[in-house]
Design a protein around this motif. Structure first.
Motif, PDB file in Angstrom:
ATOM      1  N   CYS A  43       0.815  -1.225   0.000  1.00 40.81           N
ATOM      2  CA  CYS A  43       0.000   0.000   0.000  1.00 40.81           C
ATOM      3  C   CYS A  43       0.845   1.270   0.000  1.00 40.81           C
ATOM      4  CB  CYS A  43      -0.979   0.000   1.175  1.00 40.81           C
ATOM      5  SG  CYS A  43      -0.241   0.327   2.786  1.00 40.81           S
ATOM      6  N   MET A  49      -2.605  -0.415   9.777  1.00 43.32           N
ATOM      7  CA  MET A  49      -2.803  -1.648   9.002  1.00 43.32           C
ATOM      8  C   MET A  49      -2.919  -2.862   9.922  1.00 43.32           C
ATOM      9  SD  MET A  49      -3.110  -0.987   5.800  1.00 43.32           S
ATOM     10  CE  MET A  49      -4.011   0.473   6.371  1.00 43.32           C
ATOM     11  N   GLU A  64      -6.498  -2.860  11.329  1.00 43.28           N
ATOM     12  CA  GLU A  64      -7.468  -3.216  10.296  1.00 43.28           C
ATOM     13  C   GLU A  64      -7.350  -4.691   9.922  1.00 43.28           C
ATOM     14  OE1 GLU A  64      -7.995  -0.705   6.889  1.00 43.28           O
ATOM     15  OE2 GLU A  64      -7.208   1.052   7.949  1.00 43.28           O
ATOM     16  N   LYS A  74      -5.888  -3.397  -0.061  1.00 43.65           N
ATOM     17  CA  LYS A  74      -5.052  -2.268   0.340  1.00 43.65           C
ATOM     18  C   LYS A  74      -3.958  -1.929  -0.671  1.00 43.65           C
ATOM     19  CE  LYS A  74      -7.199  -1.609   4.157  1.00 43.65           C
ATOM     20  NZ  LYS A  74      -7.976  -0.364   4.340  1.00 43.65           N
TER      21      LYS A  74
END
Length: 334
Positions: A46, A62, A65, A114
């Motif tokens: 990402c 990240m 998530e 992502k």
């Protein structure tokens, strides 16, 4: 003897039943190790090509998530699998049963959401450069203890229990009171114990202890080549190759014999004449018949009062002794 380890508390299951909290410790550890490379891949994909963001900048967000995503997927995995299996007869598209493969799919699915434009390019996904960057970021996170193994194991335990459809890696037993649960936990094959081998701090389930012990690097074993030495499994290969007196070797004088290294002295003594004959044939390429070489070898051994010929362990040292003896014999005869 099994050594006690920390005992997790009971888990209150549906219907007010208490569920056994134990699971396969090694499987949980293995699954926890998957999480860090998975997070590193997400962070690299990402931010690749982004001049203003680095993997370390997005790692915290990240991580949260990714954990939320894979946890939610795992919580509905069994019910989703049953629904899909009833609705579809396509065997090839069935969800795998291996927990590690299942969690890997979850992480790959999250990672795909992502990736930036560069991250979606197939050439980038398969490139060595991407793999190198992922490996480097994993090392960076390990050095900074960004996501310690113990914290990852907490997540891994939840994931393992959620996706272990056939209860191969966790105990499914449930009881109506703590007394019955305690009786079960004392005998549960998933209960964790500490490896009894000195130096090993691994905690494994009782059912896996035999497999762990057969591979534990801290297990003390007798030498595989049957010398008298007892040593750790982790030191076995180095010992057998470098210092073991029973390591196999070929004759240094070129005969076809093969024997343990500690038998070199005996071999050199027993086959001295054969070694001398071979060496003399190389030194005196002309001037000696085969019988003459044999007689010369016997003569050299006769004049070797100090036994230096039999003590020679390689071609160079034997050659030097032979030349010195030949010079001595020549001087004595003149």
């Amino acid at each position: 003897m099994e050594l006690p380890v920390a005992d997790p508390g009971p888990v209150r299951a549906e219907g007010l039943l208490l569920q056994c909290p134990y699971c396969d410790s090694e499987a949980m550890h293995k699954l926890a190790q998957f999480l860090l490379p998975g997070l590193a891949a997400v962070c690299i994909d990402c931010t690749t090509g982004d001049l203003f963001r680095k993997p370390s900048v997005v790692a915290v967000d990240m991580r949260k998530e990714m954990v939320d995503y894979v946890t939610q997927r795992s919580e509905t995995f069994i019910s989703d699998s049953l629904i899909e299996s009833e609705a579809s007869q396509d065997q090839e598209n069935e969800m795998p049963e291996d927990p590690f493969e299942i969690v890997s799919i979850f992480m790959d699915d999250f990672s795909s959401t992502k990736r930036n434009i560069i991250g979606h390019v197939s050439g980038w996904l398969m490139s060595d450069s991407r793999e190198d960057k992922i490996d480097d970021f994993v090392q960076e996170m390990e050095m900074t203890r960004f996501w310690p193994l113990k914290r990852r194991e907490i997540i891994a335990e939840v994931l393992l229990k959620n996706v272990d459809l056939k209860t191969k890696y966790h105990c499914p037993e449930k009881y109506e009171n703590e007394e019955r649960l305690a009786d079960h936990k004392a005998q549960c094959s998933f209960r964790p114990v500490t490896c009894p081998n000195d130096g090993c701090r691994a905690k494994v389930s009782v059912r896996c202890m035999q497999d762990h012990d057969s591979a534990c690097l801290f297990k003390i074993l007798t030498c595989e080549q049957n010398c008298e030495k007892r040593l750790l499994r982790r030191d076995m290969d180095r010992h057998c190759v470098t210092v073991c007196p029973m390591r196999p070797m070929k004759c240094p004088f070129g005969c076809d014999s093969s024997f343990p290294e500690r038998n070199l002295e005996q071999h050199c003594s027993e086959f001295l004449q054969a070694h001398l004959h071979k060496l003399l044939k190389a030194i005196h390429k002309k001037g000696f018949t085969d019988e003459g070489l044999k007689d010369h070898a016997l003569l050299l051994e006769k004049h070797d009062n100090d036994g230096k010929l039999a003590k020679s362990r390689d071609v160079r040292s034997l050659t030097n002794v032979v030349k010195n003896l030949e010079a001595k014999i020549k001087d004595d005869s003149s």
